[in-house]
Scaffold this active site. Structure first.
Site, PDB file in Angstrom:
ATOM      1  N   CYS A 201      10.117   5.849  -8.726  1.00  0.00           N
ATOM      2  CA  CYS A 201      10.533   4.625  -9.416  1.00  0.00           C
ATOM      3  C   CYS A 201       9.521   4.225 -10.488  1.00  0.00           C
ATOM      4  CB  CYS A 201      10.716   3.501  -8.408  1.00  0.00           C
ATOM      5  SG  CYS A 201       9.324   3.273  -7.294  1.00  0.00           S
TER       6      CYS A 201
ATOM      7  N   HIS B 156       7.890  -3.605  -8.451  1.00  0.00           N
ATOM      8  CA  HIS B 156       6.590  -3.267  -9.018  1.00  0.00           C
ATOM      9  C   HIS B 156       6.445  -3.982 -10.360  1.00  0.00           C
ATOM     10  CE1 HIS B 156       6.260  -0.028  -6.102  1.00  0.00           C
ATOM     11  NE2 HIS B 156       7.316   0.597  -6.580  1.00  0.00           N
TER      12      HIS B 156
END
Lengths: 340, 340
Positions: free
Chosen positions: A141, A221
């Site tokens: 990711c 994130h």
């Protein structure tokens, strides 16, 4: 005839890729594989996916839970054209052997090393190099999020140098075992982190180093990005460049999106399945050129951003579409990715 | 005769500076000022500090709570040689006028702008420039932590460029009103952040830019530091340089200090008052030279690192000690700072 896709590992990534595949006109789910009966297995059945047991040993478990299965992974692999491996890490070698025995193409996730597949994939950066391949790895990711912006910038201006701090969500929202609850954890402590080299598995020529820290959050994130470009640019030009990319969503803090939490709320309000944000969420008002260097913040939904990339990887490897831009368009359209 | 120090604002910073001042051989607490009766006011009395009310209006509150006070701020200012202003932000102008009326020297904290005092202080970087001054500002916890490492590196090698990501604790541990509980908040979203210019208030010639993000933690700030030095160095040299600094504590992840939480536990186990970590906690095994650039992680205890700096600022402004290194030594010794 639709391409038949097997999903080995129906967890955080697997279940999302399954749903995305099911929405595509040129693909269908041959079956999904779980190790144990669980609420996710029950929901897979409800969605109409054929459920397979990871091994003979687990069949009894499913029977006890009264969840009907269609067979084992071995049997599924003979019925499908390609398998998405979304199993937990460190089983790569074992499964590669199995897939090759069954003569089936395979796509791994970023938890596995580049070397396992010998090829790392990103829809925008190297779709054409995936055409007809037997094995590929969709990068993690974080790497996917970085490659999306770096590929765009490198193509337009050349990236001289990238210095990125990754503030990582410590655990996924459904993970009740992982910490920290209240701390910041440099991870890895040894610098620079492995994320830079992982970007280089797709964009080998970019000078990138990364520092990563686990933070007490589960949502997304966050990347603090500092770049030197080879050619001069301006804030407006960078905004226009990102606006044209198929998987970058520009947001504005004036619009009350000031954090990862509000970015996730946006995805929910847009009606996204599971509240997923497949795009990089990039703050328009953070884009700054200062002393010739470019700065910005972007947030990455760790559970979701690799999902459309998996769909494109299937299309490339099975040569369902020879043009990457067209595959991205098909995937995005089926997911209603940028129109919502 | 000991220098008489008034503490205006007996909160997170004020109470810590009071205790540190009380430990010094050449200083004593003339009194501490609180706005409202509270457990902190009671404990101040127990410690033997004279307690003063911020204004006439609040005296009744203290009487109702049966906390004896010695008078008001106005009266205290006439009895002291210097006042530490640790009041909440945005009262600077008002109090400056008051202090000047009383002809008392004053030290503000990093919540106030540089311009209020016209001088920003760090013990190692500019002690000599504080000698005899009437007004000074001890820079914020983050800036203090950055100046400590940058001053050391700039003196030894010259700092060509500093690029720092600040992962900020969102709230102090006793703050029950502030979030986020589960998010990452780029703050400010506009880049670069004000922390770079704040470092320049002490080290004007360093090219530094910073990006700051609020994280869901209360314990410490964490800095991801990337530097270009003017002269070549090595990991070992940098370690030796930091080892010699009076307020940098090198720790090692192999020693099981892998996060801000464990760094705080270390301070508690060392028997520090309130579990305070006055030093920068800098991970030795994060110090890396890669492609000629220096990288490391450090953690900053936001409640504590400016405390010894306040003590040194008092000593400089009252000319109790003309040599900065000697003042630092005295302060550290009284606090048992580096010996513990």
């Amino acid at each position: 005839m639709k391409a038949k896709v097997a999903i080995n590992g129906y967890g955080t990534i697997g279940k999302r890729v399954a749903d995305a595949v099911a929405l595509q006109e040129d693909m269908e789910i041959a079956g999904v594989v779980k190790t144990r009966p669980s609420f996710e297995a029950r929901i897979a059945k409800k969605k109409g996916y054929s459920l397979y047991s990871a091994s003979e040993d687990n069949i009894a478990d499913f029977e006890k839970s009264k969840i009907e299965i269609s067979g084992t992974l071995d049997e599924l692999l003979d019925k499908a054209d390609i398998v998405i491996d979304a199993t937990p890490g460190n089983t790569g070698e074992e499964y590669r052997k199995l897939y090759q025995e069954h003569g089936i193409r395979a796509i791994w996730q970023g938890g596995e090393e580049h070397e396992l597949a010998g090829f790392s994939f990103n829809s925008e950066a190297n779709y054409d190099r995936a055409l007809g391949r037997d094995l590929a790895r969709v990068v993690s990711c974080n790497t996917t999020g970085l490659v999306r912006v770096l590929y765009a910038l490198d193509t337009a201006y050349g990236v001289k140098k990238a210095r990125v701090t990754l503030m990582r969500r410590a655990a996924d929202p459904n993970d009740i075992k992982t910490g920290p609850i209240n701390a910041l954890v440099p991870d890895p402590i040894k610098l620079p982190s492995h994320h830079g080299p992982d970007v280089n598995s797709i964009l080998p020529d970019i000078d990138i180093t990364t520092m990563a820290v686990k933070t007490s959050t589960t949502l997304m994130h966050l990347h603090a990005v500092n770049l030197e470009l080879k050619e001069e640019s301006s804030q407006d030009e960078i905004i226009r460049l990102f606006e044209e990319r198929p998987r970058i969503r520009l947001v504005n803090s004036k619009d009350r999106i000031k954090s990862t939490a509000e970015a996730m709320e946006l995805a929910k309000d847009m009606g996204r399945p599971r509240g997923d944000m497949w795009e990089n969420v990039l703050w328009k008002d953070s884009i700054t050129i200062d002393k010739g260097e470019l700065y910005f913040f972007q947030a990455i939904h760790q559970e979701a951003d690799v999902v459309p990339e998996n769909v494109d990887a299937i299309r490339a490897m099975l040569e369902l579409e020879m043009d990457g831009a067209k595959s991205i368009e098909k995937t995005n359209k089926a997911l209603e990715l940028m129109t919502s």
